[in-house]
Design a protein around this motif. Structure first.
Motif, PDB file in Angstrom:
ATOM      1  N   ASN A 292      34.845  -4.223  47.619  1.00 57.24           N
ATOM      2  CA  ASN A 292      35.297  -3.401  46.518  1.00 57.24           C
ATOM      3  C   ASN A 292      34.004  -3.652  45.674  1.00 57.24           C
ATOM      4  OD1 ASN A 292      36.311  -2.523  43.917  1.00 57.24           O
ATOM      5  ND2 ASN A 292      37.963  -2.153  44.748  1.00 57.24           N
ATOM      6  N   PHE A 293      32.985  -2.498  45.322  1.00 57.40           N
ATOM      7  CA  PHE A 293      31.922  -2.912  44.466  1.00 57.40           C
ATOM      8  C   PHE A 293      32.134  -2.301  43.043  1.00 57.40           C
ATOM      9  CE2 PHE A 293      30.651  -2.544  49.046  1.00 57.40           C
ATOM     10  CZ  PHE A 293      29.754  -3.609  49.184  1.00 57.40           C
ATOM     11  N   LEU A 294      33.126  -1.389  42.839  1.00 53.69           N
ATOM     12  CA  LEU A 294      33.195  -1.001  41.525  1.00 53.69           C
ATOM     13  C   LEU A 294      34.251  -0.813  40.758  1.00 53.69           C
ATOM     14  CD1 LEU A 294      31.747   2.632  42.497  1.00 53.69           C
ATOM     15  CD2 LEU A 294      30.407   0.945  41.406  1.00 53.69           C
ATOM     16  N   GLY A 295      35.275  -1.342  41.160  1.00 52.38           N
ATOM     17  CA  GLY A 295      36.467  -1.628  40.434  1.00 52.38           C
ATOM     18  C   GLY A 295      36.686  -3.125  39.949  1.00 52.38           C
ATOM     19  N   SER A 296      37.588  -3.332  39.153  1.00 49.05           N
ATOM     20  CA  SER A 296      37.880  -4.492  38.462  1.00 49.05           C
ATOM     21  C   SER A 296      39.337  -5.123  39.044  1.00 49.05           C
ATOM     22  CB  SER A 296      38.143  -4.564  36.924  1.00 49.05           C
ATOM     23  OG  SER A 296      39.238  -3.465  36.425  1.00 49.05           O
ATOM     24  N   CYS A 297      39.355  -6.364  39.135  1.00 52.31           N
ATOM     25  CA  CYS A 297      40.561  -6.840  39.869  1.00 52.31           C
ATOM     26  C   CYS A 297      41.720  -7.011  38.934  1.00 52.31           C
ATOM     27  CB  CYS A 297      40.164  -8.248  40.462  1.00 52.31           C
ATOM     28  SG  CYS A 297      41.347  -9.200  41.324  1.00 52.31           S
ATOM     29  N   CYS A 298      41.443  -7.272  37.770  1.00 50.22           N
ATOM     30  CA  CYS A 298      42.801  -7.334  36.888  1.00 50.22           C
ATOM     31  C   CYS A 298      42.810  -6.116  35.692  1.00 50.22           C
ATOM     32  CB  CYS A 298      42.458  -8.503  35.895  1.00 50.22           C
ATOM     33  SG  CYS A 298      41.379  -8.400  34.475  1.00 50.22           S
ATOM     34  N   GLU A 299      43.666  -5.854  35.057  1.00 46.06           N
ATOM     35  CA  GLU A 299      43.996  -4.535  34.258  1.00 46.06           C
ATOM     36  C   GLU A 299      43.256  -4.889  32.933  1.00 46.06           C
ATOM     37  OE1 GLU A 299      47.441  -2.728  31.200  1.00 46.06           O
ATOM     38  OE2 GLU A 299      47.854  -4.210  32.934  1.00 46.06           O
ATOM     39  N   ILE A 300      42.067  -4.197  32.643  1.00 40.54           N
ATOM     40  CA  ILE A 300      41.212  -4.580  31.431  1.00 40.54           C
ATOM     41  C   ILE A 300      41.636  -3.890  30.254  1.00 40.54           C
ATOM     42  CG2 ILE A 300      39.431  -5.037  32.983  1.00 40.54           C
ATOM     43  CD1 ILE A 300      38.145  -2.317  32.050  1.00 40.54           C
ATOM     44  N   GLY A 301      41.465  -4.325  29.236  1.00 43.21           N
ATOM     45  CA  GLY A 301      41.517  -4.155  27.801  1.00 43.21           C
ATOM     46  C   GLY A 301      41.913  -5.150  26.641  1.00 43.21           C
ATOM     47  N   CYS A 308      40.365  -9.208  30.743  1.00 48.96           N
ATOM     48  CA  CYS A 308      41.814  -9.007  31.123  1.00 48.96           C
ATOM     49  C   CYS A 308      43.014  -9.015  30.091  1.00 48.96           C
ATOM     50  CB  CYS A 308      42.233 -10.186  32.225  1.00 48.96           C
ATOM     51  SG  CYS A 308      41.085 -10.333  33.620  1.00 48.96           S
ATOM     52  N   VAL A 309      43.883  -7.968  30.344  1.00 48.73           N
ATOM     53  CA  VAL A 309      44.929  -8.242  29.393  1.00 48.73           C
ATOM     54  C   VAL A 309      45.751  -9.357  29.685  1.00 48.73           C
ATOM     55  CG1 VAL A 309      47.147  -6.904  28.929  1.00 48.73           C
ATOM     56  CG2 VAL A 309      45.189  -5.331  29.307  1.00 48.73           C
ATOM     57  N   CYS A 315      45.006  -8.185  41.043  1.00 47.78           N
ATOM     58  CA  CYS A 315      44.938  -7.685  42.267  1.00 47.78           C
ATOM     59  C   CYS A 315      45.057  -9.021  43.257  1.00 47.78           C
ATOM     60  CB  CYS A 315      43.801  -7.105  42.749  1.00 47.78           C
ATOM     61  SG  CYS A 315      42.283  -7.967  42.860  1.00 47.78           S
ATOM     62  N   ILE A 316      45.789  -8.530  44.383  1.00 48.99           N
ATOM     63  CA  ILE A 316      45.823  -9.655  45.472  1.00 48.99           C
ATOM     64  C   ILE A 316      44.740 -10.259  46.227  1.00 48.99           C
ATOM     65  CG2 ILE A 316      47.094 -10.295  47.468  1.00 48.99           C
ATOM     66  CD1 ILE A 316      49.365  -8.262  46.439  1.00 48.99           C
ATOM     67  N   PHE A 317      43.979  -9.131  46.847  1.00 49.35           N
ATOM     68  CA  PHE A 317      42.660  -9.589  47.492  1.00 49.35           C
ATOM     69  C   PHE A 317      41.489  -9.943  46.678  1.00 49.35           C
ATOM     70  CE2 PHE A 317      45.726  -7.014  50.111  1.00 49.35           C
ATOM     71  CZ  PHE A 317      45.901  -8.219  51.027  1.00 49.35           C
ATOM     72  N   ILE A 322      33.620  -7.533  43.564  1.00 48.82           N
ATOM     73  CA  ILE A 322      32.690  -7.962  43.096  1.00 48.82           C
ATOM     74  C   ILE A 322      33.137  -8.480  41.445  1.00 48.82           C
ATOM     75  CG2 ILE A 322      30.435  -7.166  41.788  1.00 48.82           C
ATOM     76  CD1 ILE A 322      29.518  -5.804  44.027  1.00 48.82           C
ATOM     77  N   PHE A 323      33.761  -7.413  40.699  1.00 46.03           N
ATOM     78  CA  PHE A 323      34.156  -7.671  39.440  1.00 46.03           C
ATOM     79  C   PHE A 323      35.511  -8.103  39.203  1.00 46.03           C
ATOM     80  CE2 PHE A 323      30.892  -4.125  39.499  1.00 46.03           C
ATOM     81  CZ  PHE A 323      29.821  -5.065  38.630  1.00 46.03           C
ATOM     82  N   TRP A 324      35.790  -9.131  38.489  1.00 45.58           N
ATOM     83  CA  TRP A 324      37.117  -9.724  38.329  1.00 45.58           C
ATOM     84  C   TRP A 324      37.691  -8.778  37.105  1.00 45.58           C
ATOM     85  CZ3 TRP A 324      41.447 -11.949  38.811  1.00 45.58           C
ATOM     86  CH2 TRP A 324      41.968 -12.447  37.632  1.00 45.58           C
ATOM     87  N   ASP A 325      37.013  -8.765  35.883  1.00 44.96           N
ATOM     88  CA  ASP A 325      37.470  -8.105  34.774  1.00 44.96           C
ATOM     89  C   ASP A 325      36.447  -6.932  34.538  1.00 44.96           C
ATOM     90  OD1 ASP A 325      35.237  -9.162  33.522  1.00 44.96           O
ATOM     91  OD2 ASP A 325      36.530 -10.310  32.343  1.00 44.96           O
TER      92      ASP A 325
END
Length: 361
Positions: A292-301, A308-309, A315-317, A322-325
């Motif tokens: 996953n090259f473009l998405g964030s693993c946590c809900e950002i805001g 991360c909120v 996310c589970i995996f 690439i990106f955590w937040d």
């Protein structure tokens, strides 16, 4: 009387090897870290700032939970510290190291601060932070402490053998130049002029560290700041994968930093400087399991919008991202880039040295 069971030869060899590895000394006596949120391991925790992450889900994969690392687990510096033979906890944040005036941090200190930059005003809209100039002043405090412990001559000898890592400059763009509503740098300078001014100031800061006894420098370029989820959302990609104007500005900085490294190696022959900008290949990603090259693993805001909120469910995996937040890499990505910086030598990953080679110099 029953005889004691004997270890078979292979088992005995493994036992001896394990004991020897446990006693192995780090490749350098100490490691000092300067930088921003990519390296921060807790210096912002007690500052009045939006740029701090001592809350879940940060640290979900770190043994101690949220520590102030802008990641789900270890950051890139943590992995490099391990490559060099230290334990993660050998290199404390300055905020912790400075609590006890009698404590002597002979193995190194981490001065990095989230939202900090080369310029003092960088990141100020988020609250307090520790700019590079202040990080250098904090280092003088530690030098004085080491000198009291060892004596001036021995302290100078020790400090000359350490590695000094500087990974900073990202915020001078995303939390300064490209926020004209808060900072006037983009009104004062073209991107080319700004890169020149920034690298000139950076060169003086690097030389200040040299004057304080540093002799082994790992200087990181600015990464692809136009590719994280937050910057793509805020600036728009206009049909590209990333925000091209941000990456182009970062490249202008790097194009000036690389010749600066060459110049410093020519001018200061008793020191070693290297440029690092670890860039994984397609094969590297495939072997690491990152898909996953473009998405964030946590809900950002959270924070200024890119974090991360608080207490959100990530996310589970996580090892596939690439990106955590919104802007910071995952532990999996940090592990990958640290390994490249440590031992993979290419025209951008390590010029003229990798971290491993710098340690051996």
């Amino acid at each position: 009387m029953a005889s004691k069971p004997k270890l078979p030869i292979p088992s005995l060899f493994l036992l001896v090897l394990t004991i020897n590895l446990a006693k192995a000394e780090p490749q350098v006596p100490c490691y000092f870290i300067f930088g921003d949120s990519l390296s921060d391991n807790g210096n912002n925790n007690n500052l009045p700032t939006l740029a701090k992450v001592n809350y879940p889900p940060y640290g979900i994969d770190f043994p101690e939970g949220p520590t102030g690392r802008f990641c789900n687990g270890r950051n890139m510096q943590d992995f490099i510290v391990e490559h060099l033979g230290f334990q993660i906890y050998d290199i404390p944040p300055f905020a912790e190291a400075n609590k006890d005036d009698d404590q002597c941090n002979l193995k190194g200190v981490n001065y990095a601060s989230g939202s900090a930059g080369i310029r003092d005003e960088t990141g100020q809209k988020l609250g307090e932070r520790v700019p590079l100039n202040e990080q250098l002043r904090n280092h003088k405090t530690i030098i004085s402490r080491i000198s009291r412990e060892l004596g001036d001559s021995s302290a100078k000898e020790l400090l000359s053998q350490c590695i000094y890592s500087l990974a900073i400059g990202n915020n001078d763009y995303i939390n300064n130049y490209f926020q004209p509503e808060f900072y006037n740098t983009s009104l004062q300078y073209t991107p080319e002029q700004y890169a020149a001014v920034l690298v000139e100031q950076y060169s003086q800061q690097i030389k200040s560290l040299y004057n304080d006894g540093a002799r082994k420098f790992a200087l990181y370029g600015v990464g692809l700041i136009g590719c994280p989820p937050y910057t793509r959302e805020v600036y728009g990609t206009i049909g590209s994968v990333c925000v091209d104007k941000l990456n182009a500005a970062a490249n202008l900085f790097n194009e000036r930093l690389m010749p600066l490294v060459e110049e410093l190696n020519r001018d200061f022959t008793d020191a070693k400087f290297t440029y690092l900008n670890p860039s994984p290949t397609v094969i590297d990603y495939a072997l690491s399991g990152i898909v996953n090259f473009l998405g964030s693993c946590c809900e950002i805001g959270g924070g200024g919008g890119e974090l991360c909120v608080v207490n959100s469910k990530p996310c589970i995996f996580r090892n596939q991202y690439i990106f955590w937040d919104g802007v910071h890499p995952s532990e999996a990505m940090n592990k990958l880039t640290a390994g490249i910086a440590y031992q993979t030598k290419t025209s951008t990953n390590g010029v003229p040295f990798t971290i491993q080679e710098l340690a051996e110099e």
